[in-house]
Design a protein around this motif. Structure first.
Motif, PDB file in Angstrom:
ATOM      1  N   LEU A 129     -36.066  87.727   0.148  1.00 30.36           N
ATOM      2  CA  LEU A 129     -35.854  87.669  -1.299  1.00 30.36           C
ATOM      3  C   LEU A 129     -36.353  86.373  -1.927  1.00 30.36           C
ATOM      4  O   LEU A 129     -36.652  86.329  -3.123  1.00 30.36           O
ATOM      5  CB  LEU A 129     -34.366  87.853  -1.620  1.00 30.36           C
ATOM      6  N   LYS A 130     -36.461  85.322  -1.128  1.00 29.07           N
ATOM      7  CA  LYS A 130     -36.928  84.042  -1.675  1.00 29.07           C
ATOM      8  C   LYS A 130     -38.379  84.102  -2.145  1.00 29.07           C
ATOM      9  O   LYS A 130     -38.844  83.197  -2.845  1.00 29.07           O
ATOM     10  CB  LYS A 130     -36.751  82.929  -0.642  1.00 29.07           C
ATOM     11  N   PHE A 131     -39.084  85.159  -1.771  1.00 27.50           N
ATOM     12  CA  PHE A 131     -40.480  85.300  -2.191  1.00 27.50           C
ATOM     13  C   PHE A 131     -40.635  86.193  -3.421  1.00 27.50           C
ATOM     14  O   PHE A 131     -41.753  86.475  -3.844  1.00 27.50           O
ATOM     15  CB  PHE A 131     -41.323  85.861  -1.037  1.00 27.50           C
ATOM     16  N   GLN A 132     -39.518  86.649  -3.983  1.00 27.28           N
ATOM     17  CA  GLN A 132     -39.604  87.469  -5.188  1.00 27.28           C
ATOM     18  C   GLN A 132     -39.943  86.583  -6.378  1.00 27.28           C
ATOM     19  O   GLN A 132     -39.370  85.522  -6.576  1.00 27.28           O
ATOM     20  CB  GLN A 132     -38.292  88.207  -5.450  1.00 27.28           C
ATOM     21  N   LEU A 133     -40.924  87.017  -7.163  1.00 26.81           N
ATOM     22  CA  LEU A 133     -41.359  86.248  -8.320  1.00 26.81           C
ATOM     23  C   LEU A 133     -40.321  86.350  -9.431  1.00 26.81           C
ATOM     24  O   LEU A 133     -39.825  87.438  -9.728  1.00 26.81           O
ATOM     25  CB  LEU A 133     -42.708  86.765  -8.833  1.00 26.81           C
ATOM     26  N   LYS A 134     -40.001  85.232 -10.034  1.00 24.44           N
ATOM     27  CA  LYS A 134     -39.074  85.241 -11.155  1.00 24.44           C
ATOM     28  C   LYS A 134     -39.804  85.705 -12.405  1.00 24.44           C
ATOM     29  O   LYS A 134     -40.882  85.198 -12.728  1.00 24.44           O
ATOM     30  CB  LYS A 134     -38.497  83.842 -11.375  1.00 24.44           C
ATOM     31  N   PRO A 135     -39.235  86.695 -13.116  1.00 28.94           N
ATOM     32  CA  PRO A 135     -39.900  87.180 -14.333  1.00 28.94           C
ATOM     33  C   PRO A 135     -40.066  86.055 -15.350  1.00 28.94           C
ATOM     34  O   PRO A 135     -39.157  85.249 -15.555  1.00 28.94           O
ATOM     35  CB  PRO A 135     -38.933  88.256 -14.862  1.00 28.94           C
ATOM     36  N   LYS A 136     -41.219  86.005 -15.963  1.00 24.52           N
ATOM     37  CA  LYS A 136     -41.459  84.989 -16.984  1.00 24.52           C
ATOM     38  C   LYS A 136     -40.798  85.409 -18.288  1.00 24.52           C
ATOM     39  O   LYS A 136     -40.835  86.570 -18.675  1.00 24.52           O
ATOM     40  CB  LYS A 136     -42.963  84.811 -17.199  1.00 24.52           C
TER      41      LYS A 136
END
Length: 363
Positions: A129-136
């Motif tokens: 999960l640490k590689f999930q991109l945070k939505p801008k």
């Protein structure tokens, strides 16, 4: 499809007729890959919107000792003069399959496993999960334009206003704001938000601020455009823009009570916020108006359709005076004012004051 294995094959493909597992597009998909090795239908855990390159590097390096087999599909891109992954499979020794699918960014990872490995699959998913991109967060608002191809949008940057919820709005508003933001961020979620009150009480400023608090596409509908909601071209436009936020300012003509007269534009809005379109598209609608609440169609207030409603009132007298002082005005008033009046305050206007502070060095 290539097979990489420095230690030699330890797992045997259960069905050697590999074409059985071909999906017709030139590569073996994840379900067929899993079934080819283990002859089972797997459970699947998915993480979308990942930094796929960083995750690939992590799996290859940090999980190297646990990898039994590797398969991949690559496409050569001449403009980049290199191969790019389309699918990448890691067959782990514990019979879990990891499938990385997609481009450099914005891809997805699929974890395939049998029921007895639920804990191991959960642990693996948590690790990845640490590689999930945070939505801008959104910084733009889109306007509807029409050309020979139909309706489309053009976007412009919206400057984030300097809003202090504690200072600029009444005390009951902050909790409402937090609920609004929480709901707006949800995908595939319908919703109707009604903001009403006197002109100048901060509705438009708040909407600009709200745009920057979430990550969905925001589409502005002018009263004229909103008047054509029942047009077929607008229906197609809506179908092409799921999971967006529609903002309709000065929506009186759209939401006023029908009084037994059919209003197709209102009917479309009702369906958009709590009908077949709502359930399928996840569109949220923010509508502002200045008229009294008793004048709007009561169907808009039905539970299940209305997500939030707020009356933007004049700023309470004590908060008015605090804000006036913050803005450098040496005056205390004894009546509530709108934000527009406060930010454009002039002491030579005939506001009733109860005290005036001394200015200068007089006694």
């Amino acid at each position: 499809m290539e097979n990489q294995n420095d230690e030699g094959k330890k797992l045997k493909i259960q069905n050697n007729s590999f074409h059985v597992y071909d999906n017709g597009s030139g590569y073996v998909n994840q379900l067929r890959m899993y079934h080819a090795y283990f002859s089972q239908i797997p459970n699947i855990k998915i993480i979308r919107d990942i930094d796929i390159t960083a995750m690939r590097n992590h799996i290859s390096a940090e999980m190297k000792e646990n990898i039994e087999q590797v398969h991949y599909s690559q496409t050569y891109r001449p403009e980049k003069k290199k191969n790019f992954y389309a699918d990448h499979f890691f067959i782990l020794k514990n019979k879990i399959v990891i499938n990385l699918s997609g481009g450099i960014f914005g891809g997805a990872v699929f974890v395939l496993f049998e029921s007895s490995l639920e804990k191991e699959a959960n642990d693996l998913q948590s690790n990845l999960l640490k590689f999930q991109l945070k939505p801008k967060k959104t910084t733009q608002i889109s306007f509807i334009v029409s050309d020979e191809k139909g309706l489309s949008t053009k976007s412009i940057e919206v400057k984030k206003p300097k809003v202090n919820l504690d200072l600029h709005y009444n005390d009951d508003f902050k909790n409402i704001h937090q609920l609004i933001v929480k709901n707006l961020k949800k995908r595939d979620t319908k919703g109707l938000y009604l903001f009403y009150g006197l002109p100048g009480t901060g509705k438009s400023t708040y909407i600009k601020y709200l745009i920057h608090q979430q990550n969905k596409k925001v589409i502005f509908l002018s009263p004229k455009i909103a008047g054509n909601l029942d047009d077929m071209s607008f229906t197609k436009f809506i179908l092409d823009n799921p999971n967006c936020v529609l903002v309709i300012e000065d929506a009186e003509d759209l939401i006023l009570s029908r009084d037994n007269h059919h209003n197709s534009r209102l009917s479309f809005l009702l369906n958009l916020t709590d009908g077949l379109l709502a359930d399928s598209l996840g569109i949220q609608v923010i509508a502002t108006f200045n008229t009294d609440l008793k004048n709007i169609d009561m169907a808009l207030l039905r539970k299940g359709r209305l997500t939030s409603i707020y009356n933007f009132k004049l700023l309470a007298t004590d908060k008015t005076n605090v804000l006036l002082e913050k803005l450098g005005h040496d005056i205390v008033v004894k009546n509530s004012l709108s934000l527009a009046d406060i930010f454009n305050f002039r002491t030579d206007l005939n506001y009733q004051s109860i005290a005036r502070k001394a200015v200068g060095f007089g006694n």
